[in-house]
Design a protein around this motif. Structure first.
Motif, PDB file in Angstrom:
ATOM      1  N   UNK A   1      86.696 -49.000  16.462  1.00 44.22           N
ATOM      2  CA  UNK A   1      85.681 -47.957  16.293  1.00 44.22           C
ATOM      3  C   UNK A   1      84.291 -48.493  16.618  1.00 44.22           C
ATOM      4  N   UNK A   2      84.001 -49.719  16.198  1.00 43.37           N
ATOM      5  CA  UNK A   2      82.702 -50.324  16.508  1.00 43.37           C
ATOM      6  C   UNK A   2      82.527 -50.455  18.022  1.00 43.37           C
ATOM      7  N   UNK A   3      83.584 -50.907  18.699  1.00 50.13           N
ATOM      8  CA  UNK A   3      83.512 -51.045  20.159  1.00 50.13           C
ATOM      9  C   UNK A   3      83.285 -49.697  20.829  1.00 50.13           C
ATOM     10  N   UNK A   4      83.982 -48.668  20.370  1.00 46.31           N
ATOM     11  CA  UNK A   4      83.839 -47.348  20.978  1.00 46.31           C
ATOM     12  C   UNK A   4      82.454 -46.760  20.726  1.00 46.31           C
ATOM     13  N   UNK A   5      81.917 -46.970  19.544  1.00 51.71           N
ATOM     14  CA  UNK A   5      80.572 -46.465  19.246  1.00 51.71           C
ATOM     15  C   UNK A   5      79.542 -47.162  20.128  1.00 51.71           C
ATOM     16  N   UNK A   6      79.697 -48.472  20.294  1.00 46.52           N
ATOM     17  CA  UNK A   6      78.781 -49.217  21.162  1.00 46.52           C
ATOM     18  C   UNK A   6      78.852 -48.685  22.595  1.00 46.52           C
ATOM     19  N   UNK A   7      80.063 -48.454  23.089  1.00 44.78           N
ATOM     20  CA  UNK A   7      80.213 -47.939  24.451  1.00 44.78           C
ATOM     21  C   UNK A   7      79.630 -46.537  24.579  1.00 44.78           C
ATOM     22  N   UNK A   8      79.832 -45.710  23.563  1.00 41.31           N
ATOM     23  CA  UNK A   8      79.276 -44.357  23.600  1.00 41.31           C
ATOM     24  C   UNK A   8      77.751 -44.401  23.665  1.00 41.31           C
ATOM     25  N   UNK A   9      77.153 -45.316  22.912  1.00 40.40           N
ATOM     26  CA  UNK A   9      75.693 -45.468  22.962  1.00 40.40           C
ATOM     27  C   UNK A   9      75.250 -45.903  24.358  1.00 40.40           C
ATOM     28  N   UNK A  10      76.008 -46.825  24.962  1.00 38.92           N
ATOM     29  CA  UNK A  10      75.669 -47.271  26.325  1.00 38.92           C
ATOM     30  C   UNK A  10      75.727 -46.119  27.315  1.00 38.92           C
ATOM     31  N   UNK A  11      76.722 -45.249  27.167  1.00 38.09           N
ATOM     32  CA  UNK A  11      76.815 -44.092  28.054  1.00 38.09           C
ATOM     33  C   UNK A  11      75.652 -43.125  27.831  1.00 38.09           C
ATOM     34  N   UNK A  12      75.257 -42.955  26.578  1.00 38.18           N
ATOM     35  CA  UNK A  12      74.211 -41.987  26.278  1.00 38.18           C
ATOM     36  C   UNK A  12      72.827 -42.467  26.714  1.00 38.18           C
ATOM     37  N   UNK A  13      72.561 -43.776  26.613  1.00 32.21           N
ATOM     38  CA  UNK A  13      71.206 -44.283  26.882  1.00 32.21           C
ATOM     39  C   UNK A  13      71.115 -44.965  28.242  1.00 32.21           C
ATOM     40  N   UNK A  14      72.105 -44.800  29.104  1.00 27.76           N
ATOM     41  CA  UNK A  14      72.112 -45.529  30.372  1.00 27.76           C
ATOM     42  C   UNK A  14      70.906 -45.183  31.244  1.00 27.76           C
ATOM     43  N   UNK A  15      70.537 -43.918  31.311  1.00 33.29           N
ATOM     44  CA  UNK A  15      69.385 -43.534  32.133  1.00 33.29           C
ATOM     45  C   UNK A  15      68.077 -44.059  31.543  1.00 33.29           C
ATOM     46  N   UNK A  16      67.985 -44.043  30.217  1.00 29.21           N
ATOM     47  CA  UNK A  16      66.790 -44.589  29.570  1.00 29.21           C
ATOM     48  C   UNK A  16      66.662 -46.086  29.845  1.00 29.21           C
ATOM     49  N   UNK A  17      67.775 -46.817  29.735  1.00 24.81           N
ATOM     50  CA  UNK A  17      67.738 -48.253  30.000  1.00 24.81           C
ATOM     51  C   UNK A  17      67.343 -48.536  31.445  1.00 24.81           C
ATOM     52  N   UNK A  18      67.882 -47.735  32.361  1.00 22.71           N
ATOM     53  CA  UNK A  18      67.556 -47.937  33.773  1.00 22.71           C
ATOM     54  C   UNK A  18      66.061 -47.749  34.016  1.00 22.71           C
TER      55      UNK A  18
ATOM     56  N   UNK B   1      74.593 -52.155  37.271  1.00 19.48           N
ATOM     57  CA  UNK B   1      75.094 -52.681  35.995  1.00 19.48           C
ATOM     58  C   UNK B   1      74.647 -51.900  34.773  1.00 19.48           C
ATOM     59  N   UNK B   2      73.955 -50.796  34.948  1.00 18.96           N
ATOM     60  CA  UNK B   2      73.465 -50.032  33.805  1.00 18.96           C
ATOM     61  C   UNK B   2      74.055 -48.631  33.742  1.00 18.96           C
ATOM     62  N   UNK B   3      74.143 -47.970  34.864  1.00 19.53           N
ATOM     63  CA  UNK B   3      74.589 -46.579  34.899  1.00 19.53           C
ATOM     64  C   UNK B   3      76.040 -46.503  35.346  1.00 19.53           C
ATOM     65  N   UNK B   4      76.822 -45.742  34.595  1.00 21.63           N
ATOM     66  CA  UNK B   4      78.251 -45.629  34.838  1.00 21.63           C
ATOM     67  C   UNK B   4      78.511 -44.558  35.898  1.00 21.63           C
ATOM     68  N   UNK B   5      79.224 -44.940  36.948  1.00 19.92           N
ATOM     69  CA  UNK B   5      79.582 -43.967  37.964  1.00 19.92           C
ATOM     70  C   UNK B   5      80.548 -42.930  37.415  1.00 19.92           C
TER      71      UNK B   5
ATOM     72  N   UNK C   1      74.388 -30.345  32.206  1.00 20.74           N
ATOM     73  CA  UNK C   1      73.381 -31.293  31.754  1.00 20.74           C
ATOM     74  C   UNK C   1      73.924 -32.716  31.816  1.00 20.74           C
ATOM     75  N   UNK C   2      73.004 -33.660  32.024  1.00 22.93           N
ATOM     76  CA  UNK C   2      73.418 -35.032  32.243  1.00 22.93           C
ATOM     77  C   UNK C   2      74.109 -35.624  31.024  1.00 22.93           C
ATOM     78  N   UNK C   3      73.673 -35.272  29.821  1.00 18.38           N
ATOM     79  CA  UNK C   3      74.300 -35.855  28.636  1.00 18.38           C
ATOM     80  C   UNK C   3      75.744 -35.378  28.490  1.00 18.38           C
ATOM     81  N   UNK C   4      76.024 -34.167  28.931  1.00 20.37           N
ATOM     82  CA  UNK C   4      77.403 -33.678  28.900  1.00 20.37           C
ATOM     83  C   UNK C   4      78.264 -34.420  29.922  1.00 20.37           C
ATOM     84  N   UNK C   5      77.685 -34.673  31.096  1.00 20.65           N
ATOM     85  CA  UNK C   5      78.419 -35.432  32.116  1.00 20.65           C
ATOM     86  C   UNK C   5      78.727 -36.833  31.607  1.00 20.65           C
ATOM     87  N   UNK C   6      77.747 -37.475  30.983  1.00 21.46           N
ATOM     88  CA  UNK C   6      77.966 -38.823  30.448  1.00 21.46           C
ATOM     89  C   UNK C   6      79.024 -38.819  29.349  1.00 21.46           C
TER      90      UNK C   6
END
Length: 483
Positions: A180-197, A281-285, A294-299
């Motif tokens: 669950x911790x791993x999945x939550x971390x990955x979900x956060x990465x998907x959600x904030x990928x554009x912000x990080x970029x 290395x930041x945004x998931x294809x 909306x982009x958040x739904x796509x992510x």
């Protein structure tokens, strides 16, 4: 502001010839079945994402049944000229025929392509891959040691004589919490990928590289935790008979074909390599065709698709075949088992890499392959994906078993694995390919199109980013870069 890379997918145009017969454009990737020609509301408004997964050739493409006109052809040529001028704005101003002739420039480019064609698979397969496997093997064993600690077991790993049936199982709670911790971390990465970029894009190059490497290390570690938890769960709660595990693996392969249409999600290093850059290395294809979403739904949909569905299917496919080799490929002779795995893996790897263009162009040389590639395009490509997956399986198991058997530095296992975990990552970071631990998150365009199916263009990007390493650069190229 840097624009996001566009998908390489082009629309497929049906052109009406003078004899009133329709012919497909040569870049058609999918057969136009009767289903694809059924009218769909807003069908032409569905478009691919600007970033697609690494398997660019297998990404769903938009199909148009339209008649090509001379105006369309003129527009297409203008767009191509515009794209070239935007990519090389100084080309017309800086070329000087007195410095170098056109034939000399073509000769230099040809020598560079030939060099990259031969050297890139060697670097990926013989230099980078062993370090990648060492990183994953050490991270995997560190995760198992952590599980031992959480469950009150000894920290020693019995890698050679370990038998799961003779040891107590890890608690379902510890596996579930870690997963669950791993999945939550990955979900956060998907959600904030554009912000990080956008955030890293504005930072100084040194800070950008440091933060990017830390992000890559964290993401790679989380992927290791994800796979260890899933693998251990399947080990503990499913039968261990070889025929049951093989049945699951074959079922996973067929499920992947039914679900996505291709097997490229089973492929990893050394076929797919990445370069450490915020562009890859930041945004998931995302392979989905969407309309006004909306982009958040796509992510979010992309996260569910890859990190929940495809990750489980891919792991099941790997696990059954891997365990079959453990049980039946010289289980009592580690040296023979390692040697055969590496030999078979490399025998498959090098031909699959070097003959990519030849296999892709068979339909242009032989009438049978023309018929076959038009009517069964994905079947033909999936055969090669399956062979590439087999190569990855043998190579990874060979190096993994080699490290498990012979690496022993400190008395405490965790010290050995932790030191080698960091050293292997630092080596990959120095080579600017630490992101290969996860594979490229989005498709990397191969400028020279040397490897069309598996765009292994790591060295091409290195030469582009570090021109002092390019032994084939020309005076024109040097002057353009300076300007």
């Amino acid at each position: 502001m840097m624009s996001r890379r566009q998908s390489a997918a082009h629309p497929i145009i049906m052109r009406e010839e003078h004899d009133h017969r329709s012919s497909l454009c040569i870049n058609a990737q999918h057969r136009l079945s009767s289903v694809s020609q059924i009218y769909l509301p807003y069908g032409t408004e569905y478009h691919p994402q600007s970033l697609v997964p690494p398997h660019g050739l297998d990404v769903p493409q938009q199909l148009f049944l339209t008649e090509a006109t001379e105006q369309d052809n003129t527009t297409m040529r203008r767009r191509q000229i515009s794209m070239i001028s935007q990519r090389h704005p100084l080309l017309e101003e800086t070329i000087n025929e007195e410095d170098i002739t056109e034939s000399d420039q073509e000769s230099i480019t040809q020598r560079r392509c030939t060099f990259l064609f031969f050297i890139q698979p060697i670097v990926s397969g013989l230099l980078v891959l062993p370090i990648l496997v060492l990183f994953w093997q050490c991270g995997w064993n560190l995760t198992l040691i952590l599980l031992n600690h959480l469950n009150g077991f000894p920290l020693t790993l019995y890698l050679k004589e370990f038998n799961l049936e003779e040891h107590a199982n890890y608690s379902a709670r510890s596996l579930s919490i870690a997963y669950a911790v791993a999945q939550i971390y990955l979900l956060i990465c998907y959600r904030v990928q554009d912000f990080l970029f956008n955030f890293l894009k504005e930072r100084h190059w040194f800070l950008q590289n440091v933060l990017l490497k830390l992000h890559i290390l964290g993401l790679a570690s989380i992927y290791i935790v994800q796979w260890v938890m899933l693998w251990t769960f399947w080990d503990q709660y499913t039968p261990h008979e070889w025929y049951f595990e093989l049945t699951l693996s074959f079922s996973a392969i067929f499920a992947l074909i039914v679900f996505t249409g291709h097997l490229s999600d089973l492929i990893c290093a050394p076929f797919l390599m990445s370069y450490d850059s915020i562009d890859y290395c930041l945004q998931f294809g995302c392979p989905l065709l969407t309309r006004q979403m909306k982009q958040w739904k796509i992510n979010l949909l992309n996260y569910i698709l890859y990190e929940i569905i495809i990750s489980n299917i891919a792991l099941i496919a790997w696990r059954g075949f891997y365990h079959f080799l453990d049980k039946h490929l010289y289980p009592d002779n580690f040296a023979m088992s390692v040697g055969l795995c590496l030999l078979i893996g490399y025998i498959l790897y090098f031909p699959l890499m070097y003959f990519q263009t030849y296999f892709e162009e068979l339909n242009l040389k032989y009438e049978f392959w023309t018929f076959f590639s038009i009517n069964f395009p994905q079947f033909y490509r999936n055969i090669r994906h399956l062979l590439a997956f087999t190569s990855c399986l043998f190579l990874w198991r060979g190096f993994w078993l080699l490290y498990d058997t012979y690496i022993y530095i400190f008395e405490e296992y965790y010290q050995t694995y932790f030191i080698l975990f960091l050293i292997s990552f630092l080596l990959l970071a120095f080579l600017q390919t630490s992101s290969s631990t996860n594979g490229p998150l989005s498709n990397i365009t191969d400028e020279y199109n040397i490897f069309p199916l598996y765009p292994n263009c790591y060295l091409s990007i290195v030469f582009e980013r570090y021109p002092q390493l390019d032994w084939f650069r020309s005076p024109i190229t040097d002057r353009n870069r300076q300007l």
